[in-house]
Motif scaffolding. Structure first.
Motif, PDB file in Angstrom:
ATOM      1  N   TYR A 125       0.841  -1.208   0.000  1.00  0.00           N
ATOM      2  CA  TYR A 125       0.000   0.000   0.000  1.00  0.00           C
ATOM      3  C   TYR A 125       0.876   1.258   0.000  1.00  0.00           C
ATOM      4  CZ  TYR A 125      -4.263   2.632   1.188  1.00  0.00           C
ATOM      5  OH  TYR A 125      -5.345   3.486   1.188  1.00  0.00           O
ATOM      6  N   ALA A 126       1.904   1.288   0.849  1.00  0.00           N
ATOM      7  CA  ALA A 126       2.807   2.439   0.908  1.00  0.00           C
ATOM      8  C   ALA A 126       3.514   2.645  -0.430  1.00  0.00           C
ATOM      9  CB  ALA A 126       3.819   2.263   2.037  1.00  0.00           C
ATOM     10  N   ARG A 127       3.977   1.562  -1.056  1.00  0.00           N
ATOM     11  CA  ARG A 127       4.647   1.685  -2.360  1.00  0.00           C
ATOM     12  C   ARG A 127       3.683   2.166  -3.435  1.00  0.00           C
ATOM     13  NH1 ARG A 127       6.800  -3.302  -0.870  1.00  0.00           N
ATOM     14  NH2 ARG A 127       5.528  -4.375  -2.417  1.00  0.00           N
ATOM     15  N   LYS A 128       2.473   1.619  -3.432  1.00  0.00           N
ATOM     16  CA  LYS A 128       1.505   1.937  -4.484  1.00  0.00           C
ATOM     17  C   LYS A 128       0.999   3.370  -4.394  1.00  0.00           C
ATOM     18  CE  LYS A 128      -2.656   0.004  -6.641  1.00  0.00           C
ATOM     19  NZ  LYS A 128      -3.607  -1.117  -6.592  1.00  0.00           N
ATOM     20  N   TYR A 129       0.690   3.830  -3.203  1.00  0.00           N
ATOM     21  CA  TYR A 129       0.032   5.130  -3.060  1.00  0.00           C
ATOM     22  C   TYR A 129       0.941   6.251  -2.570  1.00  0.00           C
ATOM     23  CZ  TYR A 129      -4.069   2.367  -3.960  1.00  0.00           C
ATOM     24  OH  TYR A 129      -4.972   1.519  -4.551  1.00  0.00           O
ATOM     25  N   ALA A 130       2.095   5.918  -2.003  1.00  0.00           N
ATOM     26  CA  ALA A 130       3.022   6.952  -1.553  1.00  0.00           C
ATOM     27  C   ALA A 130       4.351   6.881  -2.304  1.00  0.00           C
ATOM     28  CB  ALA A 130       3.265   6.833  -0.052  1.00  0.00           C
ATOM     29  N   GLY A 131       4.506   5.880  -3.156  1.00  0.00           N
ATOM     30  CA  GLY A 131       5.722   5.746  -3.941  1.00  0.00           C
ATOM     31  C   GLY A 131       6.847   5.033  -3.223  1.00  0.00           C
ATOM     32  N   ALA A 132       6.789   4.940  -1.937  1.00  0.00           N
ATOM     33  CA  ALA A 132       7.794   4.259  -1.110  1.00  0.00           C
ATOM     34  C   ALA A 132       7.512   4.619   0.338  1.00  0.00           C
ATOM     35  CB  ALA A 132       9.205   4.692  -1.504  1.00  0.00           C
ATOM     36  N   GLY A 133       8.429   4.228   1.182  1.00  0.00           N
ATOM     37  CA  GLY A 133       8.291   4.603   2.578  1.00  0.00           C
ATOM     38  C   GLY A 133       7.502   3.596   3.385  1.00  0.00           C
ATOM     39  N   GLU A 134       7.180   4.013   4.557  1.00  0.00           N
ATOM     40  CA  GLU A 134       6.524   3.153   5.518  1.00  0.00           C
ATOM     41  C   GLU A 134       5.041   3.520   5.629  1.00  0.00           C
ATOM     42  OE1 GLU A 134       6.829   2.724  10.320  1.00  0.00           O
ATOM     43  OE2 GLU A 134       8.690   3.022   9.183  1.00  0.00           O
ATOM     44  N   PHE A 135       4.208   2.514   5.773  1.00  0.00           N
ATOM     45  CA  PHE A 135       2.784   2.742   5.995  1.00  0.00           C
ATOM     46  C   PHE A 135       2.598   3.339   7.382  1.00  0.00           C
ATOM     47  CE2 PHE A 135      -1.340   1.413   7.606  1.00  0.00           C
ATOM     48  CZ  PHE A 135      -2.170   1.838   6.591  1.00  0.00           C
ATOM     49  N   ARG A 136       1.798   4.394   7.464  1.00  0.00           N
ATOM     50  CA  ARG A 136       1.535   5.039   8.752  1.00  0.00           C
ATOM     51  C   ARG A 136       0.029   5.049   9.010  1.00  0.00           C
ATOM     52  NH1 ARG A 136       6.170   8.227   7.439  1.00  0.00           N
ATOM     53  NH2 ARG A 136       7.729   7.834   9.029  1.00  0.00           N
ATOM     54  N   PRO A 137      -0.439   4.237   9.942  1.00  0.00           N
ATOM     55  CA  PRO A 137      -1.869   4.242  10.268  1.00  0.00           C
ATOM     56  C   PRO A 137      -2.311   5.622  10.750  1.00  0.00           C
ATOM     57  CG  PRO A 137      -0.756   2.365  11.277  1.00  0.00           C
ATOM     58  CD  PRO A 137       0.311   3.265  10.732  1.00  0.00           C
TER      59      PRO A 137
END
Length: 149
Positions: free
Chosen positions: A106-118
């Protein structure tokens, strides 16, 4: 579409439409971001929503992911089955192995990279579809324009 084409299509598309049913039997359709892991569709849903309340009462869904503007370009996938709640409600920042892969995707798909942050408003649902139907009008020779010559 072939299974490989379905995988590629679901990996590329960004928005699905989730159809749930109210206790009164009324349909409710809402757009939602998702990730596909090759066998399951993961939904990060607002927990204070009509969709969430419907799915708590009745977990059966039909989900459509589609693309195309012109009739001859239409393609898509419909997935149906029963969703399962996969995280605490709402999702906290505590590590949770059951959703780690979905959160990374999800983080890669919608933020391009990084960590998912609830954000304290969403939680994870997972659909392992019982039925998948696909279509790709681009493959239908009767819908293609005749070649000049």
């Amino acid at each position: 579409m072939s299974p490989a084409e379905i995988d590629e299509f679901l990996a590329q598309q960004r928005t699905c439409r989730v159809a749930s049913v109210s206790p009164a039997g009324r349909p409710h359709v809402s757009p939602l971001w998702f990730v596909w892991d090759g066998h399951a569709l993961w939904l990060n849903s607002v927990v204070r929503s009509q969709r969430w309340r419907d799915l708590e009462r009745n977990p059966w869904v039909s989900i459509v992911v589609d693309a195309g503007e012109e009739y001859t370009e239409l393609r898509g996938v419909e997935l149906s089955g029963s969703v399962r709640q996969m995280s605490e409600v709402p999702r906290t920042a505590a590590p949770l192995a059951a959703v780690a892969d979905a959160e990374s995707r999800y983080a890669r798909k919608y933020a391009g990279a990084g960590e998912f942050r609830p954000d304290g408003r969403h939680a994870w649902l997972c659909l392992e579809p019982e039925k998948i139907v696909s279509w790709d009008f681009r493959k239908n020779p009767r819908l293609q324009a005749p070649q000049a010559g």
